[in-house]
Scaffold this active site. Structure first.
Site, PDB file in Angstrom:
ATOM      1  N   LYS A  22       0.836  -1.209   0.000  1.00 29.62           N
ATOM      2  CA  LYS A  22       0.000   0.000   0.000  1.00 29.62           C
ATOM      3  C   LYS A  22       0.870   1.259   0.000  1.00 29.62           C
ATOM      4  O   LYS A  22       0.673   2.162  -0.807  1.00 29.62           O
ATOM      5  CB  LYS A  22      -0.896   0.011   1.255  1.00 29.62           C
ATOM      6  N   ASN A  23       1.834   1.302   0.908  1.00 22.57           N
ATOM      7  CA  ASN A  23       2.593   2.544   1.076  1.00 22.57           C
ATOM      8  C   ASN A  23       3.577   2.810  -0.057  1.00 22.57           C
ATOM      9  O   ASN A  23       4.024   3.940  -0.235  1.00 22.57           O
ATOM     10  CB  ASN A  23       3.310   2.557   2.433  1.00 22.57           C
ATOM     11  N   ARG A  92      -4.103  10.544   4.571  1.00 24.39           N
ATOM     12  CA  ARG A  92      -2.974  11.467   4.587  1.00 24.39           C
ATOM     13  C   ARG A  92      -2.068  11.360   3.371  1.00 24.39           C
ATOM     14  O   ARG A  92      -1.509  12.347   2.898  1.00 24.39           O
ATOM     15  CB  ARG A  92      -2.150  11.124   5.829  1.00 24.39           C
ATOM     16  N   PRO A 122       2.566  16.607  11.458  1.00 25.21           N
ATOM     17  CA  PRO A 122       2.650  17.868  10.703  1.00 25.21           C
ATOM     18  C   PRO A 122       3.145  17.636   9.271  1.00 25.21           C
ATOM     19  O   PRO A 122       3.565  16.525   8.920  1.00 25.21           O
ATOM     20  CB  PRO A 122       3.689  18.675  11.478  1.00 25.21           C
ATOM     21  N   LEU A 125       7.857  19.563   6.838  1.00 24.14           N
ATOM     22  CA  LEU A 125       9.010  19.157   6.019  1.00 24.14           C
ATOM     23  C   LEU A 125       8.665  19.172   4.531  1.00 24.14           C
ATOM     24  O   LEU A 125       9.489  19.525   3.697  1.00 24.14           O
ATOM     25  CB  LEU A 125       9.500  17.768   6.436  1.00 24.14           C
TER      26      LEU A 125
HETATM   27  C1  EPZ Z   1       4.508   6.974   6.094  1.00 23.67           C
HETATM   28  O1  EPZ Z   1       3.810   8.098   6.606  1.00 23.67           O
HETATM   29  C2  EPZ Z   1       3.523   5.840   6.047  1.00 23.67           C
HETATM   30  N1  EPZ Z   1       2.385   6.206   5.223  1.00 23.67           N
HETATM   31  C3  EPZ Z   1       3.064   5.489   7.462  1.00 23.67           C
HETATM   32  O2  EPZ Z   1       2.238   4.331   7.383  1.00 23.67           O
HETATM   33  C4  EPZ Z   1       4.285   5.155   8.319  1.00 23.67           C
HETATM   34  O3  EPZ Z   1       3.867   4.927   9.637  1.00 23.67           O
HETATM   35  C5  EPZ Z   1       5.285   6.305   8.278  1.00 23.67           C
HETATM   36  O4  EPZ Z   1       5.627   6.632   6.897  1.00 23.67           O
HETATM   37  C6  EPZ Z   1       6.561   6.024   9.012  1.00 23.67           C
HETATM   38  O5  EPZ Z   1       7.195   4.893   8.480  1.00 23.67           O
HETATM   39  C7  EPZ Z   1       2.467   6.085   3.913  1.00 23.67           C
HETATM   40  O6  EPZ Z   1       3.481   5.733   3.343  1.00 23.67           O
HETATM   41  C8  EPZ Z   1       1.247   6.336   3.129  1.00 23.67           C
HETATM   42  P1  EPZ Z   1       6.682  10.292   8.085  1.00 23.67           P
HETATM   43  P2  EPZ Z   1       4.478   9.538   6.568  1.00 23.67           P
HETATM   44  O7  EPZ Z   1       6.545  11.617   7.423  1.00 23.67           O
HETATM   45  O8  EPZ Z   1       5.409   9.631   5.435  1.00 23.67           O
HETATM   46  C9  EPZ Z   1       7.178  13.554  11.450  1.00 23.67           C
HETATM   47  C10 EPZ Z   1       0.366   2.983   7.883  1.00 23.67           C
HETATM   48  O9  EPZ Z   1      -0.138   2.481   8.917  1.00 23.67           O
HETATM   49  N2  EPZ Z   1       6.970  14.547  10.399  1.00 23.67           N
HETATM   50  O10 EPZ Z   1       7.813   9.426   7.683  1.00 23.67           O
HETATM   51  O11 EPZ Z   1       3.391  10.541   6.662  1.00 23.67           O
HETATM   52  C11 EPZ Z   1       5.951  12.685  11.700  1.00 23.67           C
HETATM   53  O12 EPZ Z   1       5.005  13.325  12.521  1.00 23.67           O
HETATM   54  C12 EPZ Z   1       0.885   4.396   7.874  1.00 23.67           C
HETATM   55  O13 EPZ Z   1       0.436   2.384   6.809  1.00 23.67           O
HETATM   56  C13 EPZ Z   1       7.213  15.874  10.685  1.00 23.67           C
HETATM   57  O14 EPZ Z   1       7.570  16.231  11.793  1.00 23.67           O
HETATM   58  O15 EPZ Z   1       5.311   9.528   7.898  1.00 23.67           O
HETATM   59  C14 EPZ Z   1       6.586  11.464  12.307  1.00 23.67           C
HETATM   60  O16 EPZ Z   1       6.864  11.714  13.652  1.00 23.67           O
HETATM   61  C15 EPZ Z   1       0.561   5.183   9.069  1.00 23.67           C
HETATM   62  N3  EPZ Z   1       7.009  16.796   9.694  1.00 23.67           N
HETATM   63  C16 EPZ Z   1       7.908  11.338  11.550  1.00 23.67           C
HETATM   64  O17 EPZ Z   1       8.157  12.646  11.015  1.00 23.67           O
HETATM   65  C17 EPZ Z   1       6.611  16.437   8.434  1.00 23.67           C
HETATM   66  O18 EPZ Z   1       6.449  17.315   7.587  1.00 23.67           O
HETATM   67  C18 EPZ Z   1       7.895  10.348  10.412  1.00 23.67           C
HETATM   68  O19 EPZ Z   1       6.700  10.485   9.647  1.00 23.67           O
HETATM   69  C19 EPZ Z   1       6.391  15.073   8.152  1.00 23.67           C
HETATM   70  C20 EPZ Z   1       6.580  14.146   9.147  1.00 23.67           C
END
Ligand code: EPZ
Length: 420
Positions: A22-23, A92, A122, A125
């Site tokens: 999916k991701n 999201r 958030p 980034l």
């Molecule tokens: C992806 O989300 C996945 N979703 C998530 O899967 C997964 O949990 C996550 O990566 C971490 O591996 C998809 O791929 C569709 P991140 P993403 O940005 O990219 C912080 C599932 O269950 N952050 O890597 O949105 C954030 O809050 C889902 O399938 C910022 O601070 O996650 C987190 O603490 C849920 N600012 C960390 O970074 C930003 O602009 C990593 O999140 C973006 C993120």
């Protein structure tokens, strides 16, 4: 709305094939907006999140055809540049149309995704990266409104309070493919889904190097063309099935996996006393003895995945001792804790830590799914619990697992789906 009834106590046996990721799929679908030509994506899982992304793309005026697990997208000369709240708020990942829209149409209006049950999440980034490429961005009426006459390559450090970001890396990488000059993303996410997206973009004619490492270099090209792409297997579905075998004291062959993507999970399963035999594109997961307690920290790849943290906690809840589970990506991703405790688990949460005192037996109970992976954790707990577990709100599960209940039933689980 559906719910699942699970009669615990079955031992899972047999073999099961993992679906496409999916991701990995969702950003690849968005990337198809970068070319007017036809893109063909194979091994796409039939999920409600896949449908949501298709609706967002169709809503832009783009042609999408779905034939089984093959998705064909031909964006032609589409002109619409807005992704509305009613669609983005349900998923999201739809935010990753922002980079492609901006690169292709020079402007984009994408609803802010808002909060989420697993934490604040958030998008700073994403915005920081696109601004560095020269976009002007303002937030208006809940929308990110971005414009750029011409995106220009830049060195960008893409790290936040919780480290790298998977979808922000993807968004910036997609936008940079059509930018003038070279972009270097430092602190890029190394997840296999980022590599898959970069590989797809390269097939479309992009010039990306370093994917899978924290430094990705993207040399901008004038245009991208159509491409055919085979989606990678879902490492989180594979992890969930592996834990299902382990929790039921089963012996299950999990086919269509990239074993390297599962290293952190396999290591923790082995520490917990589970035998994992590695094949070329399969693993065999078997447990004979009791589950040993193991401490786990969810970290960016290649660390233990946050998306398997809840499921591993279900396994630890029947371990013969105490384990500590630390969540370093989403410190609030613990909605499954009170639900597991309703089934007789003994878990105490303190900030980003869960202290899990293993119990001899979980007991069936009605429980509420709160997000995708928490739902999977409750299903796994239900498989080993005494009596009947009723998992409500399984639409969360259907967002991200293709036929999980059917696959588990074929392995010997007793799971029934009914209307809630
Ligand atoms: C992806 O989300 C996945 N979703 C998530 O899967 C997964 O949990 C996550 O990566 C971490 O591996 C998809 O791929 C569709 P991140 P993403 O940005 O990219 C912080 C599932 O269950 N952050 O890597 O949105 C954030 O809050 C889902 O399938 C910022 O601070 O996650 C987190 O603490 C849920 N600012 C960390 O970074 C930003 O602009 C990593 O999140 C973006 C993120």
């Amino acid at each position: 709305m559906d719910k699942l009834f699970i009669e615990g106590g079955s031992v899972l046996k047999g073999s099961v094939t993992v679906s496409g990721s999916k991701n990995a799929l969702l950003p690849v679908l968005a990337a198809a907006l970068l070319t007017p030509e036809k893109c063909v994506i194979k091994n796409a899982p039939a999920l409600s999140d896949t449908n949501t992304m298709i609706r967002i793309i169709k809503n832009l005026g783009v042609q999408v055809e779905v034939e089984g697990s093959v998705i064909k997208i031909k964006s032609g000369n589409f002109k619409k540049f807005a992704a509305p709240y009613r669609l983005v708020s349900t998923m999201r990942a739809s935010f990753c149309v922002l980079g492609p829209l901006l690169a292709r149409l020079k402007k984009a209006e994408v609803s802010l995704p808002g909060g989420c049950v697993i934490g604040v999440r958030p998008v700073d980034l994403h915005i920081k990266g696109l601004k560095a490429l020269g976009a002007s961005i303002e937030i208006k009426d809940g929308y990110v409104c971005a414009k750029a006459k011409r995106l220009c390559g830049k060195d960008i450090f893409l790290g936040g309070a919780f480290g790298s970001s998977v979808l922000a890396t993807g968004n910036i990488m997609m936008a940079a493919t059509l930018a003038k000059g070279t972009t270097v993303i430092e602190n890029a996410a190394c997840e296999p889904e980022v590599v898959s997206l970069a590989d797809f973009l390269n097939k479309m004619g992009a010039n990306i190097k370093g994917q899978g490492s924290p430094t990705i270099e993207i040399k901008g090209v004038k245009s991208l063309g159509g491409a055919e792409y085979e989606n990678i297997p879902d490492r989180i579905e594979a992890s969930t099935l592996a834990i299902a075998s382990a929790i039921t004291k089963g012996e299950v062959t999990i086919k269509n996996v990239i074993v390297k993507h599962l290293s952190a999970l396999i290591e923790k399963l082995e520490e917990a006393g589970v035998t994992v035999k590695r094949g070329k594109n399969f693993i065999i997961v078997k447990r004979n003895g009791s589950v040993k307690p193991v401490d786990v920290t969810a970290l960016p790849y290649p660390g233990f995945p946050t998306d398997a943290q809840a499921q591993f906690m279900s396994l630890m809840s029947i371990a013969s001792g105490i384990s500590v589970i630390t969540e370093k990506i989403y410190p609030d991703r613990f909605m499954h804790v009170p639900e597991l405790n309703r089934m007789g688990a003994d878990i105490y949460r303190e900030g980003p830590y869960a202290i899990v005192h293993g119990v001899k037996q979980l007991n069936g109970a009605p429980v509420m799914a709160s997000d995708l992976r928490a739902s999977a954790a409750l299903v796994l707990a239900g498989l080993v619990a005494k009596g009947k577990t009723e998992v409500l709100r399984v639409y969360h599960l259907d967002r991200g697992y293709e036929n999980l209940d059917i696959k588990l039933t074929q392995l010997g689980a007793k799971i029934y789906r009914t209307k809630q």
